[in-house]
Design a protein around this motif. Structure first.
Motif, short mmCIF file in Angstrom:
data_model
loop_
_atom_site.label_atom_id
_atom_site.label_comp_id
_atom_site.label_asym_id
_atom_site.label_seq_id
_atom_site.Cartn_x
_atom_site.Cartn_y
_atom_site.Cartn_z
N ALA A 18 0.89 -1.18 -0.05
CA ALA A 18 -0.09 -0.10 0.02
C ALA A 18 1.10 1.28 0.01
O ALA A 18 1.79 1.24 0.63
CB ALA A 18 -0.84 -0.06 1.17
N PRO A 19 0.59 2.26 -0.75
CA PRO A 19 1.42 3.47 -0.82
C PRO A 19 1.49 4.19 0.62
O PRO A 19 2.62 4.64 0.57
CB PRO A 19 0.42 4.42 -1.75
CG PRO A 19 -0.43 3.40 -2.44
CD PRO A 19 -0.67 2.25 -1.50
N GLY A 20 0.60 4.07 1.28
CA GLY A 20 0.93 4.63 2.69
C GLY A 20 1.63 4.02 3.59
O GLY A 20 1.60 4.54 4.89
N GLU A 21 1.81 2.82 3.62
CA GLU A 21 2.61 1.91 4.57
C GLU A 21 4.01 2.13 4.54
O GLU A 21 4.66 2.07 3.44
CB GLU A 21 2.32 0.43 4.15
CG GLU A 21 0.68 0.05 4.58
CD GLU A 21 0.63 -1.40 4.24
OE1 GLU A 21 -0.15 -2.13 4.87
OE2 GLU A 21 1.51 -2.05 3.40
N LEU A 22 4.67 2.52 5.86
CA LEU A 22 5.91 2.65 5.81
C LEU A 22 6.40 1.16 6.04
O LEU A 22 6.04 0.46 7.12
CB LEU A 22 6.31 3.51 7.04
CG LEU A 22 7.79 3.88 7.30
CD1 LEU A 22 8.19 4.61 6.03
CD2 LEU A 22 7.98 4.52 8.54
N VAL A 23 7.42 0.50 5.42
CA VAL A 23 7.68 -0.80 5.46
C VAL A 23 9.25 -1.09 5.78
O VAL A 23 9.81 -0.05 5.62
CB VAL A 23 7.52 -1.59 4.00
CG1 VAL A 23 7.76 -2.93 4.33
CG2 VAL A 23 5.83 -1.18 4.01
N SER A 24 9.58 -2.18 6.50
CA SER A 24 10.68 -2.50 6.90
C SER A 24 11.14 -3.80 6.29
O SER A 24 10.43 -4.93 6.64
CB SER A 24 11.15 -2.46 8.17
OG SER A 24 12.50 -2.79 8.72
N LEU A 25 12.11 -4.25 5.55
CA LEU A 25 12.68 -5.69 5.25
C LEU A 25 13.42 -6.21 6.58
O LEU A 25 14.36 -5.42 6.68
CB LEU A 25 13.20 -5.75 4.18
CG LEU A 25 13.50 -7.20 3.46
CD1 LEU A 25 13.53 -7.47 2.28
CD2 LEU A 25 14.89 -7.57 4.04
N THR A 53 13.93 -13.35 16.39
CA THR A 53 14.50 -12.07 16.48
C THR A 53 15.31 -11.68 15.40
O THR A 53 16.36 -12.35 15.04
CB THR A 53 15.23 -12.08 17.84
OG1 THR A 53 14.52 -12.08 19.13
CG2 THR A 53 15.96 -10.63 18.04
N LYS A 54 15.02 -10.38 14.90
CA LYS A 54 15.74 -9.85 13.76
C LYS A 54 16.41 -8.80 14.79
O LYS A 54 15.90 -7.88 15.37
CB LYS A 54 14.93 -9.35 12.91
CG LYS A 54 14.15 -10.18 12.03
CD LYS A 54 15.04 -11.36 11.38
CE LYS A 54 14.31 -12.41 10.51
NZ LYS A 54 15.39 -13.22 9.63
N THR A 55 17.91 -8.73 14.47
CA THR A 55 18.67 -7.83 15.44
C THR A 55 19.03 -6.38 14.74
O THR A 55 19.18 -5.60 15.57
CB THR A 55 19.83 -8.51 15.60
OG1 THR A 55 20.68 -8.80 14.32
CG2 THR A 55 19.78 -9.75 16.49
N PHE A 56 18.59 -6.07 13.41
CA PHE A 56 18.72 -4.75 12.94
C PHE A 56 17.78 -5.01 11.67
O PHE A 56 18.07 -5.11 10.47
CB PHE A 56 20.30 -4.86 12.28
CG PHE A 56 20.74 -3.49 11.80
CD1 PHE A 56 21.15 -2.74 12.98
CD2 PHE A 56 20.67 -2.95 10.63
CE1 PHE A 56 21.63 -1.27 12.63
CE2 PHE A 56 21.00 -1.73 10.41
CZ PHE A 56 21.77 -0.93 11.25
N ALA A 57 16.86 -4.02 12.09
CA ALA A 57 15.92 -3.89 11.12
C ALA A 57 15.70 -2.34 10.76
O ALA A 57 15.38 -1.54 11.70
CB ALA A 57 14.35 -4.10 11.36
N THR A 58 16.15 -1.76 9.58
CA THR A 58 16.07 -0.65 9.27
C THR A 58 14.61 -0.11 9.16
O THR A 58 13.55 -0.54 8.63
CB THR A 58 16.59 -0.06 7.79
OG1 THR A 58 18.17 -0.67 7.95
CG2 THR A 58 16.45 1.29 7.19
N LEU A 59 14.38 1.17 10.16
CA LEU A 59 13.00 1.67 10.12
C LEU A 59 11.93 0.78 10.60
O LEU A 59 10.85 0.89 10.42
CB LEU A 59 12.30 2.29 8.80
CG LEU A 59 13.06 3.44 8.14
CD1 LEU A 59 12.64 3.69 6.70
CD2 LEU A 59 12.88 4.61 8.81
N GLY A 60 12.55 -0.21 11.18
CA GLY A 60 11.60 -1.51 11.84
C GLY A 60 10.74 -0.60 13.04
O GLY A 60 9.71 -1.33 13.39
N GLY A 61 11.24 0.17 13.85
CA GLY A 61 10.51 0.76 14.77
C GLY A 61 9.18 1.53 14.33
O GLY A 61 8.13 1.07 14.65
#
Length: 306
Positions: A72-79, A108-116
């Motif tokens: 979706a265009p409005g969703e901020l997403v992190s891989l 657990t993923k230890t380093f997610a960019t923009l994960g917060g």
């Protein structure tokens, strides 16, 4: 407007300061809706960023749309891929399981960019070892508005500190499985797609800074030519050896940026110059991995020609 290249040369160079990820994301969405192709959105949204960190946000989000157009265009997403043992497929221990037709994630993923701040996560997990003993991966989408997803903010990085990172723990978190293999269909191509789109966004930002500083036309012409090359790469399959080799040439141009863009930094606000010097390391991240990908692409070309 005929193309994003025209946009980069004619859009106003004065932009309001951005004060948060959410503000940067809102500006990104307003600009991105004008462009149909993610790499064009990366260039234009990078142009509209007030600093390299928020240009990175635009490039990263455009890359995820290139990988997964259905987002979706409005969703901020992190891989989310990296774990305690690293990001190599063999190091992934987060489990993705199917029970009664539903999918769940544990680990657990230890380093997610923009994960917060992310609204949704693309999680790369393991479904167990295959007959050959190799770790089999699956990609799933996980909504962050569930108690089974716990995010812990990580310390700021030395460069682009505006972009937050988080550790993410999943405890029987509900997920939606994406089709295909998690490695070949998602994790492997994203590394290339991310490079292309983040570089495009950084280039859009540099073009705005160059125009703001009224640098000589030849420098802007060189930056625009590189933008045109990235536009073509953004439209090619990420598995193409030719795309990887051409990307190697573009990356070599980026290695020259500290010298070639010197006239820009002589003319802009000292705060912009200081941030550039601090954040320049972003463009050199994963240099070893990029080198290995480039060598593999040359091997593939030689094998095909032979």
């Amino acid at each position: 407007m005929d193309s994003v290249l025209d946009y980069l040369l004619t859009a106003p160079t004065e932009v309001a300061a951005l004060t948060s990820v959410r503000a940067a994301w809102q500006r990104h969405q307003r600009t991105a809706e004008r462009f149909d192709v993610p790499v064009d959105a990366a260039l234009a949204c990078g142009f509209g960023a007030d600093r390299l960190g928020y240009a990175f946000l635009s490039g990263y989000q455009a890359a995820l749309r290139a990988l997964l157009p259905e987002l979706a265009p409005g969703e901020l997403v992190s891989l989310c891929a990296t774990e305690a043992g690293g990001g190599h497929p063999a190091a992934i221990r987060t489990a993705v399981t199917e029970r009664d037709g539903e999918w769940f994630v544990d680990g657990t993923k230890t380093f997610a960019t923009l994960g917060g701040p992310a609204d949704r996560l693309v999680v790369i997990g393991s479904v167990g070892a295959g007959a050959d003993g190799r770790n089999r991966l699956r990609a799933v989408l996980v909504d962050t508005d569930q108690s089974a997803v716990v995010r812990t903010e990580l310390p700021e990085t030395p460069f682009i500190p505006e972009i937050p990172h988080a550790a993410v723990t999943f405890t029987d978190a509900r997920a939606r499985a994406l089709p295909g293999d998690g490695y070949s269909g998602y994790l492997k191509p994203f590394r290339t797609i991310e490079d292309i789109h983040v570089l495009a966004a950084a280039l859009g930002w540099l073009i705005r800074m160059g125009r703001s500083g009224a640098v000589a036309r030849p420098l802007l012409e060189q930056l625009l030519a590189t933008a045109a090359a990235l536009r073509d790469l953004g439209r090619m399959p990420a598995s193409s050896p030719g795309a990887h080799i051409a990307l190697g040439g573009v990356l070599a141009r980026f290695d020259e940026l500290p010298q070639s863009t010197a006239p820009i930094w002589e003319r802009v606000d000292p705060a912009d110059r200081a941030r550039w010097e601090r954040d320049l390391a972003l463009l050199r991240v994963a240099g070893k991995v990029r080198g290995l990908r480039l060598e593999a692409a040359w091997h593939a070309v030689r094998d095909s020609a032979g």
